[in-house]
Design a protein around this motif. Structure first.
Motif, mmCIF file in Angstrom:
data_model
loop_
_atom_site.group_PDB
_atom_site.id
_atom_site.type_symbol
_atom_site.label_atom_id
_atom_site.label_comp_id
_atom_site.label_asym_id
_atom_site.label_seq_id
_atom_site.Cartn_x
_atom_site.Cartn_y
_atom_site.Cartn_z
ATOM 1 N N THR A 74 0.895 -1.041 -0.012
ATOM 2 C CA THR A 74 -0.073 0.015 -0.019
ATOM 3 C C THR A 74 0.941 1.413 -0.059
ATOM 4 O OG1 THR A 74 -0.175 -0.250 2.439
ATOM 5 C CG2 THR A 74 -2.065 -1.184 1.115
ATOM 6 N N GLY A 75 2.130 1.092 0.263
ATOM 7 C CA GLY A 75 3.066 2.182 0.334
ATOM 8 C C GLY A 75 3.257 2.875 -1.254
ATOM 9 N N HIS A 76 2.891 1.908 -2.265
ATOM 10 C CA HIS A 76 2.878 2.357 -3.538
ATOM 11 C C HIS A 76 1.747 3.519 -3.848
ATOM 12 C CE1 HIS A 76 5.557 -0.512 -5.184
ATOM 13 N NE2 HIS A 76 5.060 -1.559 -5.065
ATOM 14 N N PHE A 77 0.622 3.377 -3.115
ATOM 15 C CA PHE A 77 -0.304 4.496 -3.389
ATOM 16 C C PHE A 77 0.196 5.810 -3.047
ATOM 17 C CE2 PHE A 77 -3.332 0.694 -2.525
ATOM 18 C CZ PHE A 77 -3.858 0.905 -3.778
ATOM 19 N N LYS A 78 0.904 6.033 -1.663
ATOM 20 C CA LYS A 78 1.536 7.006 -1.068
ATOM 21 C C LYS A 78 2.625 7.517 -2.007
ATOM 22 C CE LYS A 78 0.587 5.841 3.565
ATOM 23 N NZ LYS A 78 1.163 5.792 5.020
ATOM 24 N N SER A 79 3.520 6.537 -2.405
ATOM 25 C CA SER A 79 4.744 7.092 -3.353
ATOM 26 C C SER A 79 4.347 7.665 -4.410
ATOM 27 C CB SER A 79 5.851 6.131 -3.110
ATOM 28 O OG SER A 79 5.395 4.977 -3.825
ATOM 29 N N SER A 80 3.440 7.038 -5.358
ATOM 30 C CA SER A 80 3.426 7.463 -6.512
ATOM 31 C C SER A 80 2.360 8.940 -6.597
ATOM 32 C CB SER A 80 2.204 6.275 -7.196
ATOM 33 O OG SER A 80 2.629 5.106 -7.390
ATOM 34 N N LYS A 81 1.912 9.217 -5.523
ATOM 35 C CA LYS A 81 1.251 10.468 -5.503
ATOM 36 C C LYS A 81 2.396 11.585 -5.243
ATOM 37 C CE LYS A 81 -3.103 9.092 -3.535
ATOM 38 N NZ LYS A 81 -4.145 9.048 -2.366
ATOM 39 N N LEU A 82 3.669 11.184 -4.905
ATOM 40 C CA LEU A 82 4.719 12.162 -4.647
ATOM 41 C C LEU A 82 5.464 12.318 -5.906
ATOM 42 C CD1 LEU A 82 6.676 10.456 -1.753
ATOM 43 C CD2 LEU A 82 5.165 12.563 -1.647
ATOM 44 N N PHE A 83 5.213 11.690 -6.998
ATOM 45 C CA PHE A 83 5.696 11.729 -8.277
ATOM 46 C C PHE A 83 5.015 11.662 -9.560
ATOM 47 C CE2 PHE A 83 8.713 10.179 -5.173
ATOM 48 C CZ PHE A 83 9.913 11.171 -5.077
ATOM 49 N N PRO A 84 4.260 12.651 -9.930
ATOM 50 C CA PRO A 84 3.251 12.714 -11.157
ATOM 51 C C PRO A 84 4.291 12.422 -12.214
ATOM 52 C CG PRO A 84 3.743 14.970 -10.643
ATOM 53 C CD PRO A 84 4.760 14.129 -9.369
ATOM 54 N N ASN A 85 5.386 12.512 -12.323
ATOM 55 C CA ASN A 85 6.628 12.207 -13.369
ATOM 56 C C ASN A 85 6.871 10.715 -13.263
ATOM 57 O OD1 ASN A 85 7.615 12.924 -11.069
ATOM 58 N ND2 ASN A 85 9.520 13.159 -12.071
ATOM 59 N N PHE A 86 6.459 9.948 -12.569
ATOM 60 C CA PHE A 86 6.741 8.331 -12.443
ATOM 61 C C PHE A 86 6.001 7.721 -13.561
ATOM 62 C CE2 PHE A 86 5.226 4.420 -9.875
ATOM 63 C CZ PHE A 86 6.245 3.731 -10.337
ATOM 64 N N ILE A 87 6.185 7.259 -14.586
ATOM 65 C CA ILE A 87 5.469 6.686 -15.589
ATOM 66 C C ILE A 87 5.446 4.890 -15.872
ATOM 67 C CG2 ILE A 87 5.641 8.487 -16.999
ATOM 68 C CD1 ILE A 87 7.558 7.214 -18.811
ATOM 69 N N GLY A 88 6.253 4.536 -14.995
ATOM 70 C CA GLY A 88 6.500 2.903 -15.123
ATOM 71 C C GLY A 88 7.166 2.163 -14.397
ATOM 72 N N TYR A 89 6.913 1.037 -13.822
ATOM 73 C CA TYR A 89 7.309 0.192 -13.037
ATOM 74 C C TYR A 89 7.701 -1.154 -13.169
ATOM 75 C CZ TYR A 89 7.756 -2.245 -8.184
ATOM 76 O OH TYR A 89 8.319 -2.644 -7.191
ATOM 77 N N GLY A 90 8.733 -1.438 -13.393
ATOM 78 C CA GLY A 90 9.301 -2.797 -13.931
ATOM 79 C C GLY A 90 9.832 -3.631 -12.852
ATOM 80 N N VAL A 91 9.503 -4.961 -12.951
ATOM 81 C CA VAL A 91 10.130 -5.679 -11.912
ATOM 82 C C VAL A 91 10.798 -7.099 -12.593
ATOM 83 C CG1 VAL A 91 9.500 -7.178 -9.914
ATOM 84 C CG2 VAL A 91 8.391 -5.280 -10.339
#
Length: 137
Positions: A74-91
């Motif tokens: 659920t930390g992803h919800f918070k961290s994604s809001k900090l960076f509107p320029n975050f466009i992709g997450y690869g694993v």
């Protein structure tokens, strides 16, 4: 095609939670064995992301899962809001258990996500997200 991993490396940072490789439009993380990632213990990482990318330079985060660790998704919800320029997450995963975990993790993100079995494929995918943004500017 093999990706040049040292291409445009800006800086390597070793934090308590792992090692982070910053590039012009992407970051590669290698979280340390046994760490539990939380929104709170990622504050130093968030500070670095802010200093390299701010809120306008588009970037992709690639998690190179060489080690076993846990996280609070659920930390992803918070961290994604900090960076509107975050466009992709690869694993990048190296076993079927981590692939299943990464698949579940995708449901916590609104960004483009993908799972790979090698870092080279993840970096090529990153180019497909970043290049159109660079070409349009």
């Amino acid at each position: 095609m093999t990706y040049d991993f040292n291409r445009k490396l800006i800086h390597k940072h070793e934090l308590d939670i792992g090692i982070f490789y910053f590039y012009k439009n992407h970051i590669i993380s290698e979280i340390k064995e046994g760490v539990t990632l939380t929104f709170e213990n990622c504050s130093a990482l968030f500070d670095l992301l802010q200093s390299y990318y701010g809120t306008t330079i588009p970037f992709v985060y690639i998690s190179n899962r060489k080690n076993s660790f846990s996280f609070v998704p659920t930390g992803h919800f918070k961290s994604s809001k900090l960076f509107p320029n975050f466009i992709g997450y690869g694993v990048v995963t190296y076993n079927s258990i981590n692939t299943k975990i990464a698949t579940l993790e995708q449901s916590f993100l609104d960004n483009e996500t993908a799972i790979f079995d090698n870092l080279n494929d993840a970096l090529q995918w990153k180019e497909t997200l970043i290049q159109p943004l660079i070409d349009s500017n």
